[in-house]
Design a protein around this motif. Structure first.
Motif, short mmCIF file in Angstrom:
data_model
loop_
_atom_site.label_atom_id
_atom_site.label_comp_id
_atom_site.label_asym_id
_atom_site.label_seq_id
_atom_site.Cartn_x
_atom_site.Cartn_y
_atom_site.Cartn_z
N GLU A 105 0.66 -1.36 0.00
CA GLU A 105 0.04 0.00 0.11
C GLU A 105 0.78 1.45 -0.23
N VAL A 106 1.88 1.43 0.83
CA VAL A 106 2.72 2.59 0.94
C VAL A 106 3.53 2.79 -0.40
N PHE A 107 4.24 1.54 -0.98
CA PHE A 107 4.81 1.86 -2.15
C PHE A 107 3.97 2.18 -3.32
N ASP A 108 2.83 1.31 -3.38
CA ASP A 108 2.24 1.74 -4.69
C ASP A 108 1.23 2.81 -4.49
N SER A 109 0.91 3.25 -3.45
CA SER A 109 -0.07 4.37 -3.25
C SER A 109 0.48 5.21 -2.08
N PRO A 110 1.59 5.75 -2.00
CA PRO A 110 1.97 6.74 -0.79
C PRO A 110 0.96 7.79 -0.50
N ARG A 111 0.77 8.12 0.58
CA ARG A 111 0.05 9.25 0.82
C ARG A 111 0.90 10.72 1.06
N HIS A 112 2.01 10.20 2.01
CA HIS A 112 2.74 11.44 2.31
C HIS A 112 3.69 11.92 1.34
N PRO A 113 3.75 13.11 0.98
CA PRO A 113 4.66 13.76 -0.33
C PRO A 113 6.11 13.44 0.02
N TYR A 114 6.46 13.31 1.23
CA TYR A 114 8.07 12.94 1.44
C TYR A 114 8.00 11.55 0.93
N THR A 115 7.30 10.36 1.22
CA THR A 115 7.34 9.14 0.77
C THR A 115 7.36 9.04 -0.78
N LEU A 116 6.44 9.84 -1.27
CA LEU A 116 6.19 9.81 -2.74
C LEU A 116 7.59 10.26 -3.48
N ALA A 117 7.90 11.49 -2.74
CA ALA A 117 9.26 11.90 -3.53
C ALA A 117 10.37 10.93 -3.41
N LEU A 118 10.37 10.38 -2.24
CA LEU A 118 11.60 9.25 -1.96
C LEU A 118 11.43 8.11 -3.31
N LEU A 119 10.32 7.60 -3.19
CA LEU A 119 10.07 6.69 -4.10
C LEU A 119 10.27 7.00 -5.67
N GLU A 120 9.97 8.34 -5.98
CA GLU A 120 10.12 8.94 -7.35
C GLU A 120 11.77 9.15 -7.79
N SER A 121 12.26 9.26 -6.62
CA SER A 121 14.01 9.59 -6.73
C SER A 121 14.84 8.46 -7.31
N ILE A 122 14.09 7.46 -7.00
CA ILE A 122 14.81 6.09 -7.23
C ILE A 122 14.77 5.74 -8.97
N PRO A 123 16.01 5.85 -9.57
CA PRO A 123 16.10 5.84 -11.00
C PRO A 123 15.66 4.50 -11.27
N SER A 124 14.87 4.28 -12.39
CA SER A 124 14.52 3.13 -13.00
C SER A 124 15.59 2.28 -13.39
N LEU A 125 15.97 0.87 -13.42
CA LEU A 125 17.11 0.69 -14.04
C LEU A 125 16.79 0.04 -15.68
N ASP A 126 15.47 -0.12 -16.11
CA ASP A 126 15.25 -0.58 -17.11
C ASP A 126 14.43 0.48 -18.16
N GLN A 127 14.35 1.72 -17.51
CA GLN A 127 13.50 2.78 -18.31
C GLN A 127 14.58 4.17 -18.32
N GLU A 128 14.34 4.92 -19.56
CA GLU A 128 15.07 6.07 -19.32
C GLU A 128 14.36 7.11 -18.41
#
Lengths: 258, 322
Positions: free
Chosen positions: B243-266
């Motif tokens: 739940e937390v990783f697929d639909s984060p509620r706190h903007p900090y959690t969301l930002a942390l998740l988004e800051s992880i660069p994907s290994l298979d996408q540009e």
């Protein structure tokens, strides 16, 4: 046919050995090869990643490139005019890389002073601060007044001061907080474009190399085991060690609970 | 939908736990439960208070730091227990794995003595018997040539082996609660993968309750079923990993998740997703929500710290992302 790209570094069969401590005075000295028979080229304007785990020889290779170590065998040549001025480095830990007793202005301008480069100091300082996204007021302050990410910006500004053509970065974001890493990585992307820099990035973080480097060398036990275009290596790693390295990276989609 | 939220008896119940560093409050009244046999990830950066929270639960805060609130383990409040009472529990019922095994292990004691120590202290085993058990434990954590390693000192082992030895020491008395503070951060990526697999297997075999502290979100995804997110000394989000990783509620959690660069996408638009600003130093976080000076959603409401709200998946945010 396109024109042959200009070469910046050329390494042919480079080997560097270090002596191990003697087991006893009468026993012969033993050596360990930190870098063994390594050959590669660095092309002007490209970004090359050097990846490997501890003991793979990536730091020794960096020292060889900087001229801080001399190869025991093989040839490593910088093909520009002045290695000392044109090749600069940014280290992992911005805390130990900056002299705590110097003001930021003195830190950034030190390479110009040491190399005896004549430039209008004030203008250059402001250009550099602006390039790395620090306010002008930073000039009069000391390193401890800055966060980790800002200190790394100071170290980058210092590296840029003598107008290098090549920037070596040794794990430039590993010591930084996760939430500020992307800022420094974006800065490196911008600087590469704005200053036409050749970038050599030494890193164990394949996620960073994936997006910052066009080409990469994979090192294991002193040897380059795989080299190629980053996208190709990630999509289809040819060597078992590279496959192992890529498979070991934890990803968000690998879940314990489905 | 998720079997994960089925209620189980908490082994540790932390409530209103605060930690002060001198006069500065570094952990602000956090509360959470560790359900029996569950694995909980505690995510945070430097200054988030994640390590202080764990040390307070273990009664291991260094001098000058003090904890208030409650951390109840089997009807005993760990915050209020005396050092002697804590010593009886630590290394036996509750144990901890530290980040840097080279500094956490005693450099002048052999690996065998150190792994055997909890067994001598808590199980009353004699020298020979405890060493025999230590050897079995080293084999269990897959240290090659275990018998030989018993007589060696920490500096003679590789980083991965030292971390395995520390894990052996931590599980020697089959603890009910295992707290691992960045257990693989100092290790190479392939060694990290091996140590995480080992930890995963041992926690299962022991049926232990795990609290895994890390700044590395993917590690939590692979090992844990629940996650707690801390920032600036506050618990800002908690819930099942999915739940937390697929639909984060706190903007900090969301930002942390988004800051992880994907290994298979540009990268989207060729740039890394950055979070503006820096992590403030201790005592320099803004009042109210600690993330509000870096948050794209912040309004004047955020000058007041919101409560953790929600059922199962909770977040402390006035303007949650989802």
């Amino acid at each position: 046919m396109s024109e042959q790209p200009e070469m910046v570094f050329r390494a042919r069969g480079v080997t560097k050995r270090f002596a191990l401590p003697r087991q006893a005075p009468w026993l012969p000295r033993r050596f360990v090869a930190a870098v063994e028979e390594v050959s590669f080229e660095v092309l002007r304007g490209e970004s090359l990643g050097i990846v490997g785990e501890s003991g793979s020889g990536k730091t020794t290779l960096l020292k060889l490139l900087l001229g801080l170590e001399k190869p025991d065998a093989g040839e490593l040549r910088y093909l520009g005019r002045s290695l000392r001025r044109e090749v600069q480095v940014v280290f992992q830990d911005p805390v130990s890389a900056l002299d705590p007793r110097l003001r930021v202005a003195d830190i950034i301008l030190e390479p110009l002073r040491v190399m005896g480069l004549r430039e209008p100091r004030e203008t250059r300082l402001h250009e550099l601060l602006q390039a790395v996204g620090l306010p002008r007021a930073a000039a009069g302050r000391y390193p401890h007044e800055f966060s980790g990410g800002q200190r790394q910006r100071i170290a980058i500004a210092r590296a840029l001061a003598p107008r290098p053509r090549v920037l070596l970065a040794d794990e430039p974001v590993s010591a930084l907080d996760v939430s500020v890493r992307a800022q420094v990585l974006n800065l490196l992307l911008d600087l590469r474009r704005d200053f036409d820099l050749t970038l050599l990035l030494v890193s164990h973080d394949l996620g960073v190399v994936r997006h910052l480097c066009q080409r990469l060398l994979v090192m294991q036990s002193g040897r380059v085991v795989e080299a190629g275009e980053t996208r190709r290596v990630f999509a289809a790693p040819a060597q078992p060690y590279t496959q192992l390295l890529l498979a070991a990276i934890p990803t968000l989609s690998q879940r314990r609970t489905a | 939908m998720s079997a994960v939220s089925a209620p189980t008896e908490p082994v540790v119940r932390v409530s209103d736990l605060s930690v002060r560093v001198g006069t500065v409050e570094a952990v602000h009244s956090v509360g959470f439960e560790l359900a029996a046999g569950r694995r909980t990830g505690l995510i945070g950066e430097s200054g988030s208070g994640k390590t202080l929270t764990a040390l307070a639960v273990m009664g291991l805060l260094p001098d000058g730091l003090s904890a208030s609130g409650r951390a109840v383990y089997r009807e005993q409040d760990l915050v209020a227990l005396s050092e002697a009472e804590l010593c009886r529990l630590r290394g036996d019922r509750l144990s901890m794995i530290f980040q840097e095994p080279l500094s956490a292990l005693n450099p002048v004691q052999t690996i065998g003595e150190q792994v055997a120590e909890p067994l001598r202290l808590h199980r009353g085993l004699g020298g020979r018997e405890s060493l025999a058990r230590a050897r079995e434990l080293l084999e269990r954590v897959q240290i090659p040539r275990a018998a030989e390693k018993l007589g060696q000192y920490p500096h003679q082992l590789s980083g991965g082996q030292r971390q395995r030895a520390m894990i052996a020491m931590a599980i020697s008395c089959s603890p009910e609660v295992l707290i691992a503070d960045e257990p693989t951060t100092a290790l190479d990526v392939t060694v990290q993968a091996e140590v995480l697999r080992l930890l995963d297997r041992l926690v299962d075999e022991e049926g232990a309750t795990l609290l895994l502290i890390t700044h590395d979100l993917p590690v939590v995804a692979g090992l844990c079923d629940r996650v707690l997110v801390m920032y600036g000394g506050h618990l800002v989000e908690e819930g099942a990993v999915g739940e937390v990783f697929d639909s984060p509620r706190h903007p900090y959690t969301l930002a942390l998740l988004e800051s992880i660069p994907s290994l298979d996408q540009e990268l989207p638009s060729g740039r890394f997703r950055a979070i503006p600003g820096a992590v403030p130093g201790l005592g320099q976080f803004p009042s109210g929500c600690p993330f509000r000076n870096r948050c794209p959603r912040a309004t004047e409401l955020c000058a007041t710290m919101p409560a953790l709200e929600g059922e199962g998946h909770r977040a402390a945010c006035w303007h949650p992302a989802s």
